[in-house]
Design a protein around this motif. Sequence first.
Motif, PDB file in Angstrom:
ATOM      1  N   ASN A  48     -14.584 -39.503 -62.123  1.00 33.19           N
ATOM      2  CA  ASN A  48     -14.809 -38.054 -62.229  1.00 33.19           C
ATOM      3  C   ASN A  48     -14.702 -37.374 -60.864  1.00 33.19           C
ATOM      4  N   GLY A  49     -13.779 -37.874 -60.038  1.00 33.61           N
ATOM      5  CA  GLY A  49     -13.544 -37.271 -58.736  1.00 33.61           C
ATOM      6  C   GLY A  49     -14.537 -37.659 -57.659  1.00 33.61           C
ATOM      7  N   LEU A  50     -15.507 -38.508 -57.984  1.00 35.63           N
ATOM      8  CA  LEU A  50     -16.514 -38.922 -57.007  1.00 35.63           C
ATOM      9  C   LEU A  50     -16.304 -40.377 -56.607  1.00 35.63           C
ATOM     10  N   LYS A  51     -16.290 -40.614 -55.304  1.00 33.30           N
ATOM     11  CA  LYS A  51     -16.113 -41.967 -54.788  1.00 33.30           C
ATOM     12  C   LYS A  51     -17.486 -42.605 -54.559  1.00 33.30           C
ATOM     13  N   THR A  52     -17.637 -43.828 -55.056  1.00 31.27           N
ATOM     14  CA  THR A  52     -18.848 -44.594 -54.799  1.00 31.27           C
ATOM     15  C   THR A  52     -18.456 -45.973 -54.303  1.00 31.27           C
ATOM     16  N   THR A  53     -19.291 -46.537 -53.461  1.00 31.89           N
ATOM     17  CA  THR A  53     -19.075 -47.893 -52.965  1.00 31.89           C
ATOM     18  C   THR A  53     -20.130 -48.784 -53.587  1.00 31.89           C
ATOM     19  N   LYS A  54     -19.680 -49.894 -54.140  1.00 29.01           N
ATOM     20  CA  LYS A  54     -20.584 -50.861 -54.746  1.00 29.01           C
ATOM     21  C   LYS A  54     -20.627 -52.099 -53.859  1.00 29.01           C
ATOM     22  N   ASN A  55     -21.822 -52.636 -53.645  1.00 23.40           N
ATOM     23  CA  ASN A  55     -22.023 -53.869 -52.898  1.00 23.40           C
ATOM     24  C   ASN A  55     -22.812 -54.825 -53.781  1.00 23.40           C
ATOM     25  N   ILE A  56     -22.281 -56.007 -53.981  1.00 19.81           N
ATOM     26  CA  ILE A  56     -22.934 -57.016 -54.806  1.00 19.81           C
ATOM     27  C   ILE A  56     -23.182 -58.244 -53.952  1.00 19.81           C
ATOM     28  N   ASP A  57     -24.446 -58.649 -53.864  1.00 20.79           N
ATOM     29  CA  ASP A  57     -24.783 -59.866 -53.136  1.00 20.79           C
ATOM     30  C   ASP A  57     -24.426 -61.076 -53.975  1.00 20.79           C
ATOM     31  N   ILE A  58     -23.917 -62.097 -53.319  1.00 22.47           N
ATOM     32  CA  ILE A  58     -23.590 -63.351 -53.985  1.00 22.47           C
ATOM     33  C   ILE A  58     -24.735 -64.316 -53.728  1.00 22.47           C
TER      34      ILE A  58
END
Length: 107
Positions: free
Chosen positions: A86-96
């Motif tokens: 929807n035009g919004l940038k998000t950064t996802k971080n997933i710990d392993i």
Amino acid sequence: MNKSITKTTQIDGWLFEVKMVKAIKVKNHGEPYSAVASMTANGDQMYIDSHLSSNNEELQKDDFMAIYKFCQSMGMKNISYDRIKNGLKTTKNIDIVENQQPKLRVI
């Protein structure tokens, strides 16, 4: 995981380091594939640069789990990616977490 893939290998006077990975979704090598992902390793973090599927489908949870397991086998500590919705940038971080499945909601 029991299997591990090394990020670095030395052969003679050369040290080879895995920095970029191309992953393809296919049952058997050589057959047409339904999706492709490009990833870049930086230290102990893997960044998913891009994902493209033949039907413009989003990355599914089982697809992400395959990437997670691969990164886990490489000894990575984190996976990150950017998403635009929807035009919004998000950064996802997933710990392993070693020898565990992640508790997350994927893409």
